[in-house]
Write an enzyme that holds these catalytic residues in place. Structure first.
Site, PDB file in Angstrom:
ATOM      1  CB  VAL A  52      -0.975   0.046   1.200  1.00  0.00           C
ATOM      2  CG1 VAL A  52      -2.034  -1.025   1.069  1.00  0.00           C
ATOM      3  CG2 VAL A  52      -0.227  -0.078   2.517  1.00  0.00           C
ATOM      4  CE1 TYR A  53       3.877   1.437   4.175  1.00  0.00           C
ATOM      5  CE2 TYR A  53       6.127   0.855   3.632  1.00  0.00           C
ATOM      6  CZ  TYR A  53       5.121   0.964   4.546  1.00  0.00           C
ATOM      7  OH  TYR A  53       5.352   0.584   5.857  1.00  0.00           O
ATOM      8  CB  SER A  54       3.359   5.337  -3.274  1.00  0.00           C
ATOM      9  OG  SER A  54       4.068   6.204  -2.415  1.00  0.00           O
ATOM     10  NE  ARG A  55      -4.588   2.786  -4.740  1.00  0.00           N
ATOM     11  CZ  ARG A  55      -5.289   1.904  -4.042  1.00  0.00           C
ATOM     12  NH1 ARG A  55      -5.383   2.006  -2.728  1.00  0.00           N
ATOM     13  NH2 ARG A  55      -5.894   0.907  -4.665  1.00  0.00           N
TER      14      ARG A  55
END
Length: 339
Positions: A52-55
């Site tokens: 989910v980091y920066s999608r």
């Protein structure tokens, strides 16, 4: 750079870990690749990300970096996570077998690797039986898609339950816990640290500088400006600032950190990181930097160890406020005691 084993495993990782939540968000790809290069230059070998980091962009940036450096993959221990939504479907979130299968396969594609060294549950899932999650990890280990299992943001009972189930069912053990932990947030010492000590689980602290509070950039009753967490979400940032600013404990800790830093001729960040890295059960501290300059300052804590009296000063100043029961002795005042 110093090294420790990853929890109860034989795999060796650097005591500083490069966190990549800023990649693709606060740090563009060229800066992110420069951070990865610098981290390896100083001897670091542990890299942490999440789907989910920066999608997904953080994983993609790391994947392109690895793709340009085919000799690097065997030199690094690569960690990522799954749990939070990456799509709009009801099975695009959680720790179910369906959700984790999709999440793991997508992470492998974005990272461009055949196996992830440490795959972590990003948080507890109240809808999925933990046995289902742990059996999925067992299958993924057997298939060679992950090597070790970790968790993040679990409470004490959740972590203990997961650890005992892996033993009872003969499944791959939980080898790491990734919690928030720093001089201003020490609540994990009540239950999570004892579980980790008892079960040989390594702690990987995130937010080791308390969102910038331990870098020395905040002043009492002076609202910060510039590149701070307040700028990312002003309303939420002001709420967090005002809450911490009102606490005398916050400024006791910051004053103690500054005094030790000034005496040693190092930065406040390096002192805060050094204290944390020598805490019980800590395997590796996760750094999060927007720029090379910030990363270089954080890396200055590598090999830094505080004297016993310095450690005690910080530990006493940061002692969490606890009630007599159940963590203190009934009938005996324990507020503010060091644990």
């Amino acid at each position: 750079m110093e090294f420790r084993t990853l929890g109860g495993t034989g795999t060796v990782v650097s005591t500083l870990c490069l966190g990549t939540m800023t990649f693709g968000n606060e740090s563009e790809e060229s800066v992110s690749h420069a951070q990865l290069d610098r981290f390896l230059e100083v001897g670091g070998n542990f890299i942490d990300t999440a789907n989910v980091y920066s999608r997904g962009i953080s994983e993609e940036i790391i994947g392109r970096w690895l793709g340009k450096r085919p000799d690097v993959r065997d030199r690094v221990v690569l960690a990522t996570k799954g749990r939070f939504p990456m799509g709009d479907g009801p099975n695009d979130v959680g720790l179910s077998r369906v959700s984790l299968t999709r999440a793991l396969e997508a992470s492998l594609r974005r990272l461009g690797v055949e196996s992830i060294d440490l795959y972590q549950a990003h948080a507890w899932d109240p809808l999925t039986p933990i046995e289902e999650t742990l059996r999925f990890y067992d299958d993924a280990v057997s298939a060679g898609k992950i090597r070790y299992v970790g968790v993040s943001n679990f409470t004490g009972w959740q972590l203990q339950k997961a650890a005992l189930l892996t033993q009872h069912l003969g499944l791959p053990p939980v080898v790491t816990l990734q919690p928030q932990y720093n001089l201003l947030v020490r609540d994990i010492e009540f239950e999570l640290v004892p579980v980790c000590e008892n079960e040989n689980i390594g702690i990987l602290p995130w937010s080791p500088l308390a969102g910038g509070w331990l870098t020395g950039k905040y002043e009492r009753n002076s609202v910060p400006t510039g590149a701070t967490r307040l700028g990312e979400n002003p309303a939420r940032g002001m709420e967090a600032y005002e809450g911490r600013n009102r606490e005398d404990r916050t400024w006791r800790v910051i004053d103690a950190v500054r005094a030790i830093a000034d005496g040693r001729g190092v930065s406040t960040s390096q002192v805060a990181l050094a204290w944390l890295n020598d805490r019980s059960a800590v395997t590796s501290v996760i750094l999060g930097a927007r720029t090379i300059a910030q990363l270089d300052d954080n890396l200055g804590s590598a090999g830094l160890h505080l004297a016993a009296e310095e450690t005690e000063r910080l530990t006493t100043a940061s002692a969490p406020i606890i009630s007599d029961y159940p963590y203190g002795r009934p009938g005996v005042g324990q507020r503010g005691r060091s644990i």
